[in-house]
Design a protein around this motif. Structure first.
Motif, short mmCIF file in Angstrom:
data_model
loop_
_atom_site.label_atom_id
_atom_site.label_comp_id
_atom_site.label_asym_id
_atom_site.label_seq_id
_atom_site.Cartn_x
_atom_site.Cartn_y
_atom_site.Cartn_z
N SER A 38 47.62 -12.45 46.11
CA SER A 38 47.12 -12.69 44.76
C SER A 38 45.68 -13.20 44.80
O SER A 38 44.86 -12.82 43.95
N ALA A 43 45.85 -7.24 31.16
CA ALA A 43 47.07 -7.95 31.56
C ALA A 43 48.12 -6.95 32.05
O ALA A 43 48.80 -7.18 33.06
N SER A 101 49.19 -6.91 35.96
CA SER A 101 50.54 -7.34 36.34
C SER A 101 51.30 -6.21 37.04
O SER A 101 52.01 -6.45 38.02
N ARG A 123 52.51 -6.50 40.96
CA ARG A 123 53.93 -6.29 41.29
C ARG A 123 54.08 -5.26 42.41
O ARG A 123 54.84 -5.44 43.35
#
Lengths: 316, 434
Positions: B282, B419, B423, B427
């Motif tokens: 991340s 967003a 995301s 993932r």
């Protein structure tokens, strides 16, 4: 072995049902060098990836200095330096900028980072080219920078994944000089390769992996002792007609210390239990009327050990 | 603290690498400026020059007063440029696309049109040739022609010499039908009244001034328009839209490069080397997102700075809104790059697919031609694309001159897409780590 620096227990990893690493276990004492050898596809790189926290094992545990090695920002990763098989450096950043980046990834900043960069550059003898981009370097220089980038945070364990791939002999020697310096400094190393002579030169302990399994895990001396022969005497005969070859071979085979003999053209290859048996054998041959035109002795190498253990060559 | 140091170092690395690649940097900056300038010129430039007139051919075969007056009226119209031709020339030039349209006023048109104005007789035809690729212009030409014919024919009816004859003929005809048809009787009364009007105006001509004589006495347009551009104020600037469109396109292309960079780093082993450090995936992705967004935002600002200085583009709306739309679009671009990296198998395959997807998004987003030219269904569909909102948002803050409230929806949509992309990509990266 005293409390090991690294303890690997029962590592397993599968990809889509194919087992890549199967119950791999070994340990490494502080200050020692472990040679991890095996043919391509044996599971070395997968094992290294798990050791560095890049891959999560399906089962098993890796403890470094008592800390578990995990993915992410695991504390144990601070103690590991990875020299990957690929030239994992930014070609368009100067060598110094590369080192500053990799140092900063381990939290180094300011003067300490500068000092560590300089020390690493000195070790791999690239100080005079520190401001140049690796894109202007030779292959060997890039390999040395690749090693320097793993040393900045002063890791307790340095993992070198085939660090000499595609390197010329001169650069290979330069890399080995650097590694031997690190070894003398008491740093622990894991060295993976499928070049046995490289591993023989550095390793205190050898782990051989084949088809994902550990098939040998011992010191080089212990490995050599597994072989019936420890040395080979190669003799090129001057006048083969002067003696009966069949009688000669039978005579050699009957000599003490001889574990085998075969002929290649005019030459005899005699396997000996120990190197000390070579001189009496030469004297005996001379007494039989065989005048060696040329002879040499050689130690049995790891290549032969691998062949004995697996039934196939390391580079098959 | 250690993660922050790593984050800063990774961002710094990306910025140095981007700035050190001079050729790529130059291309990334020059291409939107060149194409923005070109499309801006096509879309009306900075509004200083008059809009180009529509070139129309005229085959004026009718030599009546009405025919001549229609031709004169067409030549005087400001929206079209008349080129007098023979019939064959007109057909040839329209066929070859050299003229958008050609009007053929046939012989006897004036007489027939005058006679048909108050009767049910056959109406004469004016032939209009047009280039099938220019159907939008056909409506403009028809409008101008209708205006000129109605004005000219009705003027002749009310005050022209031929009009007296036409009205007399119509009076005689309506008288014949008046006994049977009450409507014909009413028309007859109207025509008699019109005849008196003709006699009076022709009597006045001897005493009227020249200006009064020249004034049209027939039907005229019952209104005039006051054209007022509702945009940034001074003038519409075609460069503003084209720079918005081209900036969006080339910044997205830069986003693709950022994503491909991750795939290349994976192939070269750099990705693993980064992750061998005590940092999370991340953190590495966040650094990549921030550096890419910074680069994208910088490119947008540089491109528009050039447009402001050279092409007189004005950020006539909210500057904060403009920067907000730019920043949100930059963030969306960065996460778009992550998405490409997450799902791309090889750099080569990913690049081809990503460029195709980007060009579609850019095209449907109105970056090449304004979205209002699309069919309604496509305009509605394109609202589902972040590019449409980015271009509209930049347009709103530049030539439309709107306030920050008009920027907020565009910003929110960009953030929403950022967003979503971020995301989904994160993932996938985490799934691949296992």
């Amino acid at each position: 072995m005293t409390t090991p620096l690294l303890k690997v227990t029962g590592l397993c990893k599968s990809y889509s049902g194919r087992v890549a690493v199967d119950e791999v276990s070994f340990a490494l004492a502080s200050g020692q060098t472990l040679g991890l050898i095996g043919p391509n596809g044996a599971g070395k790189s997968t094992t290294v990836s798990m050791l560095c926290g890049l891959l999560k094992p399906d089962r098993g545990e890796i403890l470094l200095d008592g800390q578990r090695v995990n993915q992410g920002n695991s504390a144990a990763k601070h103690k590991i330096g990875l020299v990957p098989q690929d030239l994992a450096i930014y070609e368009e950043l100067s060598a110094r900028e590369n080192l500053k980046l990799f140092g900063a990834l381990y939290g180094l900043t300011g003067d300490l980072l500068k000092q560590r960069c300089q020390a690493a550059l000195d070790l791999v003898t690239l100080s005079d080219r520190a401001g140049d981009k690796p894109s202007t370097y030779s292959g060997g220089m890039k390999r040395r920078l690749n090693i320097a980038a793993a040393l900045l945070h002063d890791p307790q364990l340095l993992i070198l994944d085939e660090p000499t791939v595609g390197v010329d002999p001169q650069s290979r020697n330069a890399i080995f000089d650097s590694l031997e310096t690190l070894k003398r400094q008491g740093r622990s190393l894991i060295y993976t390769s499928h070049y046995m002579e490289e591993v023989e030169r550095l390793a205190d302990h050898i782990v051989i992996i084949d088809h994902g399994k550990v098939i040998a895990n011992e010191t080089p001396e212990e490995l050599y002792r597994r072989l019936p022969s420890q040395a080979a005497l190669n003799v090129e005969l001057g006048d083969v007609e002067a003696v009966s070859l069949a009688a000669l071979l039978a005579g050699i085979q009957a000599r003490p210390g001889v574990t085998g003999v075969n002929t290649v053209g005019n030459s005899l290859r005699i396997a000996l239990g120990a190197a000390d048996d070579a001189l009496p054998m030469l004297e005996w041959l001379t007494a039989q009327g065989c005048r060696p035109r040329h002879f040499s002795t050689a130690r049995t190498d790891l290549e032969e050990i691998f062949l004995t253990l697996t039934g196939h060559s390391l580079r098959d | 603290m250690s993660s922050l140091t790593a984050l800063k170092a990774l961002i710094r690395k990306d910025l140095i690498l981007f700035l050190s690649d001079r050729r790529s940097l130059l291309l990334t900056l020059v291409m939107p400026i060149l194409l923005g300038g070109f499309f801006g010129y096509l879309f009306g430039g900075s509004g200083v020059a008059e809009n180009a007139k529509i070139e129309v051919g005229l085959v004026a075969v009718d030599d009546s007063d009405i025919g001549k007056n229609i031709a004169a009226g067409l030549k005087a119209d400001k929206s079209i440029s008349i080129l007098e031709l023979t019939l064959a020339e007109a057909q040839d030039q329209v066929r070859k696309g050299k003229l958008h349209a050609a009007i053929v006023i046939p012989a006897g048109f004036g007489t027939a049109a005058g006679a048909a104005l108050f009767s049910a007789r056959d109406k004469p035809e004016i032939t209009l040739y047009y280039d099938p690729s220019q159907t939008a212009l056909l409506a403009v030409v028809k409008g101008v022609l209708t205006q000129q014919v109605m004005q000219t024919v009705s003027a002749e009816m009310f005050s022209g010499k031929a009009g007296v004859r036409f009205i007399d003929d119509n009076i005689r005809e309506s008288e014949k039908r008046a006994a049977k048809n009450p409507e014909a009787a009413e028309l007859n009364k109207f025509l008699l009244s019109l005849r008196k009007f003709q006699e009076r105006t022709q009597g006045d001509e001897s005493t009227a001034s020249t200006a009064t004589q020249n004034a049209p006495r027939g039907l005229s347009m019952p209104f005039s328009t006051q054209d007022e551009a509702m945009s940034s104020g001074p003038k519409y600037n075609g460069y503003a839209h084209s720079f918005a469109g081209m900036s969006v396109q080339f910044i997205l292309m830069m986003g693709i490069d950022a994503g491909i960079g991750i795939l290349l780093a994976r192939r070269m082993g750099l990705w693993n080397r980064l992750l061998a450090a005590p940092i999370t995936t991340s953190t590495v992705l966040l650094a990549r997102t921030i550096s890419c967004a910074l680069i994208a935002f910088g490119l947008l600002c540089c491109t528009f700075l050039f447009a402001v200085l050279v092409f007189k583009v004005k950020i006539a709306g909210s500057l904060v809104g403009f920067l907000g739309v730019g920043a949100c679009f930059a963030l969306m671009t960065a996460t778009f790059g992550l998405l490409i990296a997450a799902y791309g198998k090889t750099p080569e395959a990913a690049r081809g697919l990503a460029v195709f997807a980007t060009l579609i998004m850019v095209m449907l987003g109105g970056a090449w031609v304004p979205a209002f030219l699309f069919p309604q269904w496509l305009q509605t569909f394109s609202l589902g694309l972040p590019t449409r909102w980015a271009v509209d948002g930049l347009d709103a803050m530049t030539w439309r001159g709107l306030g920050i409230s008009a920027a907020i929806p565009a910003m929110l949509v960009q953030l929403g897409f950022a967003a979503l992309f971020g995301s989904v990509a994160l993932r996938k990266f985490h799934r691949d780590e296992r």
